[in-house]
Scaffold this active site. Structure first.
Site, PDB file in Angstrom:
ATOM      1  N   TYR A 126       0.837  -1.206   0.000  1.00 43.33           N
ATOM      2  CA  TYR A 126       0.000   0.000   0.000  1.00 43.33           C
ATOM      3  C   TYR A 126       0.874   1.260   0.000  1.00 43.33           C
ATOM      4  CZ  TYR A 126      -3.751   3.104   1.799  1.00 43.33           C
ATOM      5  OH  TYR A 126      -4.674   4.101   1.989  1.00 43.33           O
ATOM      6  N   LYS A 179       0.978   4.135  -2.851  1.00 39.50           N
ATOM      7  CA  LYS A 179       0.548   5.488  -2.517  1.00 39.50           C
ATOM      8  C   LYS A 179       1.636   6.528  -2.774  1.00 39.50           C
ATOM      9  CE  LYS A 179      -3.740   4.931  -1.281  1.00 39.50           C
ATOM     10  NZ  LYS A 179      -4.791   5.401  -2.212  1.00 39.50           N
TER      11      LYS A 179
END
Length: 303
Positions: A165, A169
């Site tokens: 993640y 991001k």
């Protein structure tokens, strides 16, 4: 700054619930026509249903707004292109793209399967790439566009158990940096939002009392500013619980060490000077960072 979106057309991905739903409702309330996109899958990306997106569309229409539902997966470029074409056929333009769709497959890096790493990258990063690519020629032709990436504090600063993640991001920040430069001449402004909000994506991450303080609706003002006609360009806003901040990727003044022998030992000895934040700057682009180093070398008359 006007926050009137009358006449504007917005696509919001991952808008069947949580932050995306709040974004879609807020844009519609201020006059935008909204494409509510949501695959309708579980938090880990499995499954799918059009009901989540349609429920948000029903809310918007009941409140007097205009919206259509779309259940395309952002990982499927052909489906994204079809969504964009459907939007153009209905409303003739696309002014705003809110890249919000995402999934979580959290696990410490040592225990994470590479397939889970790839899938999170595919949804968050490549999903946003697909949507940007699909709307880019339209925004270029109409000389207007507002694109928002949804980044995260996990990408900006790291978070245990979220290597996939986090990588996705921060990748979105890099995408934003370059698209904001390339789109500027066509008034395509590209920004990023790092939200702190209680959604199904954060279930289990915070205690109940803290979740009550970080409502998804608290993030909406930052989205509206980044999607507005008077939006900034190349800005990372952080928002949550009524507070707003800006994050920057900055460059320290550094130290010129040249090419002398034992430069490695000199770097080690002076590392605290290199990392000293005093006098740091925010380069206008990647070339500007290199220019700082070249200027230091030229000033030392090494070339």
């Amino acid at each position: 700054m006007s926050l009137d979106f009358s006449g504007r057309v917005a696509i919001v991905t991952g808008a069947g619930g949580g932050l995306g739903r709040e974004h879609a409702l807020a844009l519609a309330k201020r006059g935008a026509k909204v494409v509510v996109n949501d695959l309708g899958g579980a938090r880990d990306g499995s499954g799918g249903s059009a009901s989540a997106a349609q429920a948000v569309v029903d809310e918007i229409i009941a409140a007097g707004g205009e919206a259509i539902a779309n259940s395309a997966s952002v990982t499927d470029f052909a489906a994204v292109l079809a969504m964009v074409q459907e939007t153009m056929d209905k409303w003739g333009r696309i002014d705003i793209l809110i890249n919000n769709a995402g999934i979580l497959r959290d696990k410490s890096f040592g225990k994470m399967e590479l397939d889970d790493f790839r899938l999170v990258i595919e949804v968050h990063l490549m999903g946003s790439v697909n949507c940007c690519k699909a709307v880019w020629p339209i925004m270029t032709a109409q000389n207007y566009g507002r694109i928002m990436m949804t980044t995260s504090s996990s990408g900006l600063y790291g978070n245990f158990g979220q290597s996939n993640y986090s990588a996705a991001k921060l990748g979105l920040v890099g995408l934003m940096q370059t698209l904001s430069i390339e789109g500027a001449k066509h008034d395509i402004r590209v920004n990023a939002l790092a939200p702190t909000a209680a959604t199904r994506m954060t279930n289990g991450l915070y205690p109940e009392a803290m979740l009550n303080a970080i409502q998804a609706s608290d993030v909406v003002p930052a989205m509206l500013v980044l999607a507005a006609q008077d939006a900034p360009n190349r800005t990372i806003l952080c928002a949550g619980a009524g507070s707003f901040e800006a994050a920057h990727i900055s460059l320290t003044k550094g130290v010129y060490l040249g090419r002398d022998e034992n430069v490695e030992e000199a770097l080690l000895a002076r590392l605290s000077e290199v990392t000293d934040p005093a006098g740091q700057s925010i380069p206008a682009n990647g070339i500007a960072q290199g220019h700082q180093e070249i200027t230091a070398a030229m000033s030392a008359q090494q070339f």
